[in-house]
Scaffold this motif. Structure first.
Motif, PDB file in Angstrom:
ATOM      1  N   HIS A  13     -19.841  31.514  -2.858  1.00 58.59           N
ATOM      2  CA  HIS A  13     -19.577  30.341  -3.682  1.00 58.59           C
ATOM      3  C   HIS A  13     -20.247  29.097  -3.073  1.00 58.59           C
ATOM      4  O   HIS A  13     -20.898  28.332  -3.790  1.00 58.59           O
ATOM      5  CB  HIS A  13     -18.059  30.138  -3.816  1.00 58.59           C
ATOM      6  N   ASP A  54     -16.529  36.040  -0.837  1.00 57.02           N
ATOM      7  CA  ASP A  54     -16.590  35.257  -2.071  1.00 57.02           C
ATOM      8  C   ASP A  54     -16.729  33.767  -1.774  1.00 57.02           C
ATOM      9  O   ASP A  54     -17.441  33.053  -2.473  1.00 57.02           O
ATOM     10  CB  ASP A  54     -15.338  35.494  -2.915  1.00 57.02           C
ATOM     11  N   ASP A  63     -18.028  32.760 -11.003  1.00 58.08           N
ATOM     12  CA  ASP A  63     -17.577  34.146 -10.959  1.00 58.08           C
ATOM     13  C   ASP A  63     -18.265  35.008 -12.015  1.00 58.08           C
ATOM     14  O   ASP A  63     -18.306  36.231 -11.896  1.00 58.08           O
ATOM     15  CB  ASP A  63     -16.058  34.232 -11.108  1.00 58.08           C
TER      16      ASP A  63
END
Length: 79
Positions: free
Chosen positions: A7, A3, A51
């Protein structure tokens, strides 16, 4: 891909799109100060809601939809 790395990759892509969104904001607003505000709000919203972005989406289209929504709200423009 983790993640965190996803990101960071998306943040880099967002930064690459900034000149294009600056041009769009200038076309929308026709006022440099309003255009700066619109770009800043668009970039902040994009980063804050990464997200919600899926890799099946176009980042540029997703951000444009956000910019258009912000512009409509900010200037009270009906859909």
């Amino acid at each position: 891909m983790t993640d965190i790395s996803r990101h960071h990759r998306l943040q880099a892509e967002i930064e690459e799109l900034m000149p294009r969104f600056r041009s769009l904001a200038e076309a929308f607003c026709r006022n440099p100060a309003d255009a700066d505000d619109l770009v800043q709000e668009t970039m902040a919203r994009a980063v804050a809601s990464l997200d919600q972005f899926t890799d099946e989406m176009s980042l540029e289209s997703w951000m444009f939809a956000n910019m258009h929504d912000i512009y409509r709200r900010k200037f009270d423009i009906s859909q």
